[in-house]
Design a protein around this motif. Structure first.
Motif, PDB file in Angstrom:
ATOM      1  N   ILE B  89       0.587  -1.271  -0.110  1.00  0.00           N
ATOM      2  CA  ILE B  89      -0.117   0.127   0.070  1.00  0.00           C
ATOM      3  C   ILE B  89       1.012   1.259   0.055  1.00  0.00           C
ATOM      4  CG2 ILE B  89      -1.601   1.295   1.356  1.00  0.00           C
ATOM      5  CD1 ILE B  89      -2.615  -1.372   2.758  1.00  0.00           C
ATOM      6  N   LEU B  90       0.669   2.120  -1.014  1.00  0.00           N
ATOM      7  CA  LEU B  90       1.477   3.402  -0.954  1.00  0.00           C
ATOM      8  C   LEU B  90       0.639   4.500  -0.496  1.00  0.00           C
ATOM      9  CD1 LEU B  90       4.062   4.664  -1.706  1.00  0.00           C
ATOM     10  CD2 LEU B  90       3.052   5.065  -4.263  1.00  0.00           C
ATOM     11  N   VAL B  91       0.994   5.438   0.402  1.00  0.00           N
ATOM     12  CA  VAL B  91       0.349   6.405   1.161  1.00  0.00           C
ATOM     13  C   VAL B  91       1.095   7.654   0.801  1.00  0.00           C
ATOM     14  CG1 VAL B  91      -0.341   7.141   3.440  1.00  0.00           C
ATOM     15  CG2 VAL B  91      -1.027   4.593   2.708  1.00  0.00           C
ATOM     16  N   HIS B  92       0.399   8.820   0.648  1.00  0.00           N
ATOM     17  CA  HIS B  92       1.147  10.116   0.727  1.00  0.00           C
ATOM     18  C   HIS B  92       0.571  10.828   1.850  1.00  0.00           C
ATOM     19  CE1 HIS B  92      -1.710  13.034  -0.526  1.00  0.00           C
ATOM     20  NE2 HIS B  92      -1.958  12.373  -1.860  1.00  0.00           N
ATOM     21  N   THR B  93       1.341  12.040   2.498  1.00  0.00           N
ATOM     22  CA  THR B  93       0.821  12.754   3.939  1.00  0.00           C
ATOM     23  C   THR B  93       0.778  13.943   3.562  1.00  0.00           C
ATOM     24  OG1 THR B  93       3.505  12.937   3.892  1.00  0.00           O
ATOM     25  CG2 THR B  93       2.264  10.899   5.073  1.00  0.00           C
ATOM     26  N   SER B  94       0.385  14.312   2.140  1.00  0.00           N
ATOM     27  CA  SER B  94       0.105  15.805   1.846  1.00  0.00           C
ATOM     28  C   SER B  94      -1.271  16.298   1.911  1.00  0.00           C
ATOM     29  CB  SER B  94       0.700  15.765   0.408  1.00  0.00           C
ATOM     30  OG  SER B  94       0.001  16.997  -0.259  1.00  0.00           O
ATOM     31  N   GLY B  95      -1.470  17.470   2.250  1.00  0.00           N
ATOM     32  CA  GLY B  95      -2.809  18.115   2.523  1.00  0.00           C
ATOM     33  C   GLY B  95      -3.335  18.702   1.122  1.00  0.00           C
ATOM     34  N   SER B  96      -2.327  18.902  -0.022  1.00  0.00           N
ATOM     35  CA  SER B  96      -2.662  19.491  -1.103  1.00  0.00           C
ATOM     36  C   SER B  96      -2.952  18.623  -2.196  1.00  0.00           C
ATOM     37  CB  SER B  96      -1.845  20.587  -1.479  1.00  0.00           C
ATOM     38  OG  SER B  96      -0.627  20.451  -1.353  1.00  0.00           O
ATOM     39  N   LEU B  97      -2.261  17.192  -2.233  1.00  0.00           N
ATOM     40  CA  LEU B  97      -2.395  16.419  -3.489  1.00  0.00           C
ATOM     41  C   LEU B  97      -3.553  15.490  -3.471  1.00  0.00           C
ATOM     42  CD1 LEU B  97       1.423  15.547  -3.552  1.00  0.00           C
ATOM     43  CD2 LEU B  97       0.255  17.187  -4.988  1.00  0.00           C
ATOM     44  N   PRO B  98      -4.089  15.321  -4.541  1.00  0.00           N
ATOM     45  CA  PRO B  98      -5.225  14.353  -4.462  1.00  0.00           C
ATOM     46  C   PRO B  98      -4.709  12.759  -4.163  1.00  0.00           C
ATOM     47  CG  PRO B  98      -4.929  15.170  -6.801  1.00  0.00           C
ATOM     48  CD  PRO B  98      -4.135  16.002  -5.622  1.00  0.00           C
ATOM     49  N   LEU B  99      -5.474  12.080  -3.926  1.00  0.00           N
ATOM     50  CA  LEU B  99      -5.135  10.503  -3.968  1.00  0.00           C
ATOM     51  C   LEU B  99      -4.751  10.019  -5.211  1.00  0.00           C
ATOM     52  CD1 LEU B  99      -5.231   7.619  -2.633  1.00  0.00           C
ATOM     53  CD2 LEU B  99      -7.746   7.583  -3.031  1.00  0.00           C
TER      54      LEU B  99
END
Lengths: 261, 261
Positions: B89-99
């Motif tokens: 599972i790849l997860v990002h931690t950004s508030g401004s990028l969409p999934l």
């Protein structure tokens, strides 16, 4: 401590906190004036031996210093109507009025607490900065000494400086409060709770106030010059022209500040 | 707790706090990637048994969840280069990028901490709100459970909602920080210390965050519609057109909000 007694013209939030703090510091409060007697009585009841009054004739008062703590727009009018004992000192507590508004009184001064007060809310007055100004050196010394009895931070601030402080407070307090309200509106329209943002807001303010300069801890798309995000945000806000206008001008201002860092 | 091991792509402020918090909550951190090995090593040294690496080939990793915690502009590029184990599972931690920025991976998600981090500054992560989003329900459940192990406030937030949260944060945090900087500049030009305003700023923010709505505790000349003071302030600011522009638009916006209260 020079023994001077005091009276308050006004029984609002500022008078409420200052009268009690000065009495605790050892000053006797003689009278509390309010247009509405129940308000004067409510504050007088908190004090040792103060008389509530609806009269502006203080010619027989034992007090030496009279604090006008009423809304800015009423200070000049009330100062003109007041009858004070000879040698009395008249002092206002406003951040935005010059000393000259009291000029029909020989001895006058400003005793301005740089804080927002509510009757309902306890507040450590020793941490409130007081800005003092007076017509003459003896009055100035009296007011400074008085302020130092209730606060750890007392400054001599001229009327011109006080005006600039007030402008700074408008940006740092009135405008930031408004932006928090705008943020709540933006979230609310999408059903998002404002609570989500509160930890970030607290941390941001703490960082800004602890930094050497708030500009040094500036973050966000404007600071990163992230034009793609900025455009997306402005497009989203386009049906809310007031918000879009604020977004635009503050984004430009951050970019402008960054250039001069 | 479902036993999944994790790895971090990135060793900056967010990875720094999250890797340590997740390890403390019982998750094993397998690898720490950074372009700069010393950065990866610095974080790995804080962990029980994590391997620092400069390679984006994780095909032999024992981890199941991979957190990309790098600057927004690099997320898509790094996600495209990554080699992950099957079923990872790849997860990002950004508030401004969409999934969708992670769409070349079957299982992906967002694990966004709504807070600002610095390596130097301790922070109680249990009070940080986490915003979770995922491609599928199983991943969503896994991420929510993981977030709940380190924080008391976990929300499911779609990409569209997260964008709005981010816009709100720009107003409530980036813009307020900037206004504090402007206030400091205004005071500084007259030789006045910014410290004078700090107690008032703290009290203002506290009141705004405790109020039902910040608009209900709005104060200042714009709120009182005190045109004389507003004109005097704008006249004073006239040689600083950016500041005057900000003053004007926010004064208008406060008046506009007041009308609709």
């Amino acid at each position: 401590m020079i023994q001077v007694d005091i009276s308050f013209i006004g029984a609002g939030n500022v008078a409420w906190h200052m009268a009690q703090a000065l009495e605790e510091a050892g000053y006797q409060v003689r009278e509390i004036y309010s247009r509405t007697l129940t308000n004067a009585t409510a504050l007088a009841d908190k004090l040792y031996n103060a008389a509530p009054t609806q009269s502006l004739d203080f010619s027989a008062s034992k007090a030496t210093i009279f604090f006008i703590a009423v809304p800015d727009g009423q200070v000049a009018k009330i100062a003109a109507k007041l009858r004070l004992p000879e040698e009395a000192i008249l002092v206002h507590t406003s951040g935005s009025l010059p000393l000259e508004v009291l000029q029909n009184h020989t001895y006058s001064g400003v005793f301005y607490p740089l804080q927002t007060f509510s009757k309902q809310k306890e507040l450590d007055i020793s941490r409130v900065p007081f800005c003092i100004e007076a017509t003459d050196e003896a009055t100035e010394q009296l007011l400074v000494s008085m302020a130092q009895h209730i606060s750890n931070t007392v400054y001599l601030v001229s009327s011109a400086e006080r005006k600039v402080l007030h402008i700074g407070a408008v940006f740092a307090c009135n405008f930031t409060n408004h932006l928090l309200g705008v943020a709540k509106e933006i979230l609310g329209r999408e059903g998002l709770e404002f609570d989500l943002l509160k930890p970030l807001i607290r941390e941001t303010i703490q960082k800004a106030l602890n930094a050497e300069h708030p500009a040094f801890v500036q973050t966000g798309p404007a600071m990163r010059n992230d034009q793609q995000i900025i455009d997306a945000h402005r497009a989203y806000l386009s049906t809310y022209p007031v918000e879009e206008g604020i977004y635009h001008i503050l984004t430009e201002s951050i970019a402008h500040t960054k250039k001069n860092l």
